[in-house]
Scaffold this motif. Sequence first.
Motif, PDB file in Angstrom:
ATOM      1  N   ARG A   5      41.728  31.882  45.299  1.00  0.00           N
ATOM      2  CA  ARG A   5      41.241  31.401  44.011  1.00  0.00           C
ATOM      3  C   ARG A   5      41.882  32.111  42.816  1.00  0.00           C
ATOM      4  O   ARG A   5      41.483  31.876  41.674  1.00  0.00           O
ATOM      5  CB  ARG A   5      39.718  31.532  43.945  1.00  0.00           C
ATOM      6  CG  ARG A   5      38.997  30.737  45.037  1.00  0.00           C
ATOM      7  CD  ARG A   5      39.346  29.237  44.997  1.00  0.00           C
ATOM      8  NE  ARG A   5      38.848  28.524  46.139  1.00  0.00           N
ATOM      9  CZ  ARG A   5      37.749  27.767  46.130  1.00  0.00           C
ATOM     10  NH1 ARG A   5      37.035  27.661  45.038  1.00  0.00           N
ATOM     11  NH2 ARG A   5      37.377  27.124  47.222  1.00  0.00           N
ATOM     12  N   GLY A   6      42.834  32.986  43.081  1.00  0.00           N
ATOM     13  CA  GLY A   6      43.559  33.614  41.986  1.00  0.00           C
ATOM     14  C   GLY A   6      42.777  34.659  41.210  1.00  0.00           C
ATOM     15  O   GLY A   6      43.015  34.850  40.009  1.00  0.00           O
ATOM     16  N   PHE A   7      41.874  35.341  41.877  1.00  0.00           N
ATOM     17  CA  PHE A   7      41.170  36.435  41.221  1.00  0.00           C
ATOM     18  C   PHE A   7      42.044  37.692  41.225  1.00  0.00           C
ATOM     19  O   PHE A   7      43.008  37.794  41.988  1.00  0.00           O
ATOM     20  CB  PHE A   7      39.831  36.702  41.916  1.00  0.00           C
ATOM     21  CG  PHE A   7      38.847  35.566  41.794  1.00  0.00           C
ATOM     22  CD1 PHE A   7      38.520  35.053  40.548  1.00  0.00           C
ATOM     23  CD2 PHE A   7      38.242  35.012  42.914  1.00  0.00           C
ATOM     24  CE1 PHE A   7      37.612  34.007  40.421  1.00  0.00           C
ATOM     25  CE2 PHE A   7      37.329  33.970  42.801  1.00  0.00           C
ATOM     26  CZ  PHE A   7      37.020  33.468  41.546  1.00  0.00           C
ATOM     27  N   PHE A   8      41.651  38.673  40.397  1.00  0.00           N
ATOM     28  CA  PHE A   8      42.516  39.839  40.225  1.00  0.00           C
ATOM     29  C   PHE A   8      41.822  41.158  40.549  1.00  0.00           C
ATOM     30  O   PHE A   8      42.235  42.211  40.097  1.00  0.00           O
ATOM     31  CB  PHE A   8      43.046  39.874  38.774  1.00  0.00           C
ATOM     32  CG  PHE A   8      43.917  38.695  38.441  1.00  0.00           C
ATOM     33  CD1 PHE A   8      45.250  38.666  38.835  1.00  0.00           C
ATOM     34  CD2 PHE A   8      43.394  37.603  37.759  1.00  0.00           C
ATOM     35  CE1 PHE A   8      46.059  37.571  38.545  1.00  0.00           C
ATOM     36  CE2 PHE A   8      44.188  36.508  37.460  1.00  0.00           C
ATOM     37  CZ  PHE A   8      45.523  36.487  37.848  1.00  0.00           C
ATOM     38  N   TRP A   9      40.750  41.068  41.328  1.00  0.00           N
ATOM     39  CA  TRP A   9      40.066  42.317  41.639  1.00  0.00           C
ATOM     40  C   TRP A   9      40.883  43.173  42.599  1.00  0.00           C
ATOM     41  O   TRP A   9      41.629  42.680  43.439  1.00  0.00           O
ATOM     42  CB  TRP A   9      38.656  42.053  42.166  1.00  0.00           C
ATOM     43  CG  TRP A   9      38.545  41.113  43.350  1.00  0.00           C
ATOM     44  CD1 TRP A   9      39.112  41.266  44.562  1.00  0.00           C
ATOM     45  CD2 TRP A   9      37.807  39.885  43.397  1.00  0.00           C
ATOM     46  NE1 TRP A   9      38.768  40.237  45.396  1.00  0.00           N
ATOM     47  CE2 TRP A   9      37.976  39.366  44.718  1.00  0.00           C
ATOM     48  CE3 TRP A   9      37.000  39.189  42.501  1.00  0.00           C
ATOM     49  CZ2 TRP A   9      37.367  38.175  45.127  1.00  0.00           C
ATOM     50  CZ3 TRP A   9      36.400  38.020  42.914  1.00  0.00           C
ATOM     51  CH2 TRP A   9      36.585  37.516  44.205  1.00  0.00           C
ATOM     52  N   THR A  10      40.696  44.465  42.501  1.00  0.00           N
ATOM     53  CA  THR A  10      41.418  45.433  43.331  1.00  0.00           C
ATOM     54  C   THR A  10      40.649  45.705  44.617  1.00  0.00           C
ATOM     55  O   THR A  10      39.484  45.323  44.765  1.00  0.00           O
ATOM     56  CB  THR A  10      41.590  46.758  42.579  1.00  0.00           C
ATOM     57  OG1 THR A  10      40.287  47.323  42.339  1.00  0.00           O
ATOM     58  CG2 THR A  10      42.314  46.551  41.248  1.00  0.00           C
ATOM     59  N   ASN A  11      41.300  46.404  45.526  1.00  0.00           N
ATOM     60  CA  ASN A  11      40.633  46.804  46.771  1.00  0.00           C
ATOM     61  C   ASN A  11      39.426  47.680  46.467  1.00  0.00           C
ATOM     62  O   ASN A  11      38.374  47.557  47.111  1.00  0.00           O
ATOM     63  CB  ASN A  11      41.616  47.549  47.665  1.00  0.00           C
ATOM     64  CG  ASN A  11      41.020  47.876  49.025  1.00  0.00           C
ATOM     65  OD1 ASN A  11      40.814  47.004  49.853  1.00  0.00           O
ATOM     66  ND2 ASN A  11      40.713  49.142  49.248  1.00  0.00           N
ATOM     67  N   GLU A  12      39.556  48.550  45.469  1.00  0.00           N
ATOM     68  CA  GLU A  12      38.442  49.422  45.088  1.00  0.00           C
ATOM     69  C   GLU A  12      37.247  48.597  44.618  1.00  0.00           C
ATOM     70  O   GLU A  12      36.094  48.894  44.967  1.00  0.00           O
ATOM     71  CB  GLU A  12      38.881  50.371  43.972  1.00  0.00           C
ATOM     72  CG  GLU A  12      37.780  51.324  43.534  1.00  0.00           C
ATOM     73  CD  GLU A  12      38.222  52.236  42.402  1.00  0.00           C
ATOM     74  OE1 GLU A  12      37.423  53.101  42.016  1.00  0.00           O
ATOM     75  OE2 GLU A  12      39.361  52.079  41.916  1.00  0.00           O
ATOM     76  N   LEU A  13      37.520  47.548  43.856  1.00  0.00           N
ATOM     77  CA  LEU A  13      36.429  46.697  43.383  1.00  0.00           C
ATOM     78  C   LEU A  13      35.787  45.926  44.529  1.00  0.00           C
ATOM     79  O   LEU A  13      34.574  45.704  44.542  1.00  0.00           O
ATOM     80  CB  LEU A  13      36.937  45.726  42.315  1.00  0.00           C
ATOM     81  CG  LEU A  13      37.340  46.338  40.976  1.00  0.00           C
ATOM     82  CD1 LEU A  13      37.834  45.248  40.024  1.00  0.00           C
ATOM     83  CD2 LEU A  13      36.180  47.103  40.345  1.00  0.00           C
TER      84      LEU A  13
END
Length: 225
Positions: free
Chosen positions: A70-78
């Motif tokens: 879906r093109g989200f930009f969250w990081t692994n930490e998030l």
Amino acid sequence: MLNKHIKGVIFDLWNTLVPLEDDLKEHAFNETAIALQLDPFTLKKPWTETRIQRETSDLYQYLHWLKEDRGFFWTNELIVKGMQARKNIHGSAFRVPEKGAVQVLKELKQLGIRIGVVSNCSSDVRDMISSSTIMPFIDVLALSAEIGIMKPEPQIYKYAMRELGLQSEECIYVGDGHDNELKGAQLAGLEAILLDKNNGVAWEGKAITKLSDIIMEVERLAISN
């Protein structure tokens, strides 16, 4: 001890053994979205549309897949923070099981009954249930996220029966009827019993109105067999 024809009871999890109110589900979802630095409204549609993917795979892997899909930009930490937020809130449902659940499970074990649980759920639920007061009485957990199959597919019930070492005629299934689970259990060869919670589920088969009624039902079936 009961007649040996009745050897197992397979339960649904949510709103059968463990309450899961809509408000708690919504709270867990909102806090997960916030931890992922998303407006819950933005996440709601893709989250809902991908329930099957979420509940038939590892949650961590699912979130990575959803991010890419879906093109989200969250990081692994998030992602890790989101999972922890969800677990903290969602897991609170296990603090107080459904009324009478622990006693019913205890009595069934005293009767020599093996107990299984079949649930449509995400992979973090195993940790939630493992520390709960119902876990000591459960012999087999058949969780959709681990098996890759959701109710009402008959194979998830058959998996539980195999793990219990029992045949369909030796078991009954009990649930509140969501996800068409009773029909699925029936297709797997089980006698399916509705725990009627006045939630609008229609079922032409056997129904009980409180969880403790299952003890009498198990004894009745044992005698009739």
